[in-house]
Design an enzyme around this catalytic site. Structure first.
Site, PDB file in Angstrom:
ATOM      1  N   TYR A   1       0.867  -1.187   0.000  1.00  0.00           N
ATOM      2  CA  TYR A   1       0.000   0.000   0.000  1.00  0.00           C
ATOM      3  C   TYR A   1       0.899   1.230   0.000  1.00  0.00           C
ATOM      4  O   TYR A   1       1.873   1.289  -0.742  1.00  0.00           O
ATOM      5  CB  TYR A   1      -0.969  -0.064   1.178  1.00  0.00           C
ATOM      6  CG  TYR A   1      -2.162   0.846   1.012  1.00  0.00           C
ATOM      7  CD1 TYR A   1      -2.938   0.803  -0.148  1.00  0.00           C
ATOM      8  CD2 TYR A   1      -2.496   1.772   1.988  1.00  0.00           C
ATOM      9  CE1 TYR A   1      -4.015   1.654  -0.321  1.00  0.00           C
ATOM     10  CE2 TYR A   1      -3.588   2.618   1.833  1.00  0.00           C
ATOM     11  CZ  TYR A   1      -4.338   2.554   0.664  1.00  0.00           C
ATOM     12  OH  TYR A   1      -5.391   3.400   0.498  1.00  0.00           O
TER      13      TYR A   1
ATOM     14  N   ASN B   1     -21.621 -26.541 -19.909  1.00  0.00           N
ATOM     15  CA  ASN B   1     -20.791 -25.396 -20.279  1.00  0.00           C
ATOM     16  C   ASN B   1     -19.467 -25.340 -19.529  1.00  0.00           C
ATOM     17  O   ASN B   1     -18.519 -24.704 -20.001  1.00  0.00           O
ATOM     18  CB  ASN B   1     -21.543 -24.089 -20.004  1.00  0.00           C
ATOM     19  CG  ASN B   1     -22.708 -23.879 -20.935  1.00  0.00           C
ATOM     20  OD1 ASN B   1     -23.106 -24.789 -21.651  1.00  0.00           O
ATOM     21  ND2 ASN B   1     -23.262 -22.695 -20.932  1.00  0.00           N
TER      22      ASN B   1
ATOM     23  N   LYS C   1     -20.679 -19.804 -10.669  1.00  0.00           N
ATOM     24  CA  LYS C   1     -19.862 -19.641 -11.872  1.00  0.00           C
ATOM     25  C   LYS C   1     -18.445 -19.238 -11.483  1.00  0.00           C
ATOM     26  O   LYS C   1     -17.459 -19.752 -12.019  1.00  0.00           O
ATOM     27  CB  LYS C   1     -20.489 -18.560 -12.753  1.00  0.00           C
ATOM     28  CG  LYS C   1     -20.061 -18.618 -14.194  1.00  0.00           C
ATOM     29  CD  LYS C   1     -20.908 -19.629 -14.924  1.00  0.00           C
ATOM     30  CE  LYS C   1     -20.630 -19.616 -16.400  1.00  0.00           C
ATOM     31  NZ  LYS C   1     -21.577 -20.460 -17.137  1.00  0.00           N
TER      32      LYS C   1
ATOM     33  N   ALA D   1     -29.093 -19.707 -27.125  1.00  0.00           N
ATOM     34  CA  ALA D   1     -28.327 -20.930 -27.347  1.00  0.00           C
ATOM     35  C   ALA D   1     -28.579 -21.503 -28.732  1.00  0.00           C
ATOM     36  O   ALA D   1     -27.649 -21.957 -29.403  1.00  0.00           O
ATOM     37  CB  ALA D   1     -28.673 -21.958 -26.273  1.00  0.00           C
TER      38      ALA D   1
END
Length: 389
Positions: A36, A316, A91, A195
């Site tokens: 930082y 997927n 996801k 799709a």
């Protein structure tokens, strides 16, 4: 539905499925001065002088945004951004587990096309890629196209292209198993949403003859004489159905080798009877396939679904982690058709020497998949000339 806080599903999700951890030590004063102030100011100044350094000196090169408006979540429909969050977190967990990509859920409280585009453009400097997720058609087409044109990082609508990549991989292996040529297959795609359109384009990019594909929507086969077509469906009419087949799904399926269901509706058994023998049926609606696999197996030699409790799951997760890892590793500015076809070929290749009728694609847990897709996508990005360096 009833809510039971002791249900193991709710127990697992309590507190969410993602956390943020520091990648650098923060135990001493020297650690703080480097990570930082004052050290960080030097990095900021360097990036201000050369913005490309953001990919080397921040998390951008390994981080994507998973963006939704909650309008088309799984099979649940338009449930809104808050209810979509568990899926977006999931996801993100899959991205991390399978390809070591960090993913941040972004659930937008708007379903206005212009507002979504503006929001994603505004947050884009924080990320190396944008994974659009569960945005309803036809809005999703314009959003993806305009963001792809506006941003210099990959934009990928997974409901379209992730599905399409895995379908092409599965069809390649099904054709090989059945000793068929991809370019000679007659294919019916049931569903003209996100799709369905993407799968049609991907199959054609992968070698299926455009005129041998028939796309069917809720009003029947899409052909050039129909006057009720949206611009996207008009494009499909001009691209496919070379024989101008009209009528419903039964008429479209006469003599077809392959049925790919992406509609969420039900296809009656009588319609399947007209298919050519020894073909393939991919009934991919979730949670209820358009055709039950037991019925489908009466009319096809190879059957696939989108579910994990039947063989040949078209999932997927076989595609998107490796696609983004490969794009990020290559410094790609977009995801091309060539990169998507390369991903499909890589997925198919993982099990090319192990094919069975109940195993035409790898398991989602197969550790070979993401590395193979990553390598193929990165190489395709270089070939297609879409890398920064």
């Amino acid at each position: 539905m009833s809510f039971d806080q002791h249900d193991p599903v709710f127990t697992l999700h309590r507190g969410g499925k993602l956390v943020v951890n520091s990648a650098v030590p923060l135990s001493t004063r020297d650690d703080l001065s480097l990570a930082y102030t004052p050290g960080v100011a030097r990095v900021c100044e360097a990036i201000a002088a050369d913005e490309t350094l953001v990919h080397e000196y921040t998390w951008v090169k390994h981080t994507v945004a998973v963006v939704t408006d909650g309008s088309a979540v799984l099979g649940l429909g338009n449930i809104g951004p808050r209810a979509a969050m568990p899926v977006m977190e999931g996801k993100g967990a899959l991205f991390k587990q399978f390809a070591n990509v960090d993913a941040v859920p972004i659930c937008l409280d708007t379903q206005d096309t212009e507002e979504i585009i503006a929001a994603v453009k505004a947050i884009a400097p924080s990320f190396g890629g944008i994974n659009l997720e569960d945005i309803a058609a036809p809005r999703c087409f314009e959003i993806e196209q305009r963001l792809d044109e506006a941003l210099d990082i990959p934009v990928f609508h997974d409901d379209q292209h992730g599905t399409a990549i895995v379908v092409l991989a599965a069809l390649r292996n099904a054709a090989a198993l059945l000793d068929r040529k991809l370019e000679r297959l007659r294919v019916v795609v049931s569903g003209a949403g996100a799709a369905g359109v993407a799968v049609t384009k991907m199959l054609i990019a992968g070698g299926v003859e455009p005129g041998s594909v028939i796309v069917v929507d809720s009003r029947g086969a899409i052909h050039s004489d129909r006057t009720d077509l949206t611009p996207i469906k008009r494009e499909m009419a001009e691209l496919t159905n070379g024989d101008g087949v009209s009528g419903g799904i039964a008429e479209a399926l006469r003599g077809a080798d392959v049925l790919i269901g992406l509609s969420g509706g039900t296809i009656e058994e009588e319609a399947l009877a007209g298919m050519a023998p020894g073909g393939a049926i991919f009934a991919l609606a979730n949670p209820t396939p358009e055709v039950h696999p037991v019925i489908a197996s009466r009319y096809a030699a190879v059957v696939a679904t989108g579910r994990s409790d039947f063989p040949n799951q078209i999932n997927n997760v076989l595609a998107f982690p490796g696609v983004f890892r490969g794009a990020l590793d290559a410094g790609a500015t977009r995801i091309t058709e060539g990169m998507k076809v390369a991903a499909a070929d890589a997925i198919a290749g993982v099990v090319a020497n192990e094919l069975r009728r109940d195993a035409i694609v790898p398991s989602p847990l197969d550790p070979r998949v993401a590395p193979a897709v990553t390598e193929a996508v990165a190489a395709a990005a270089v070939r297609d000339g879409v890398t920064r360096s």
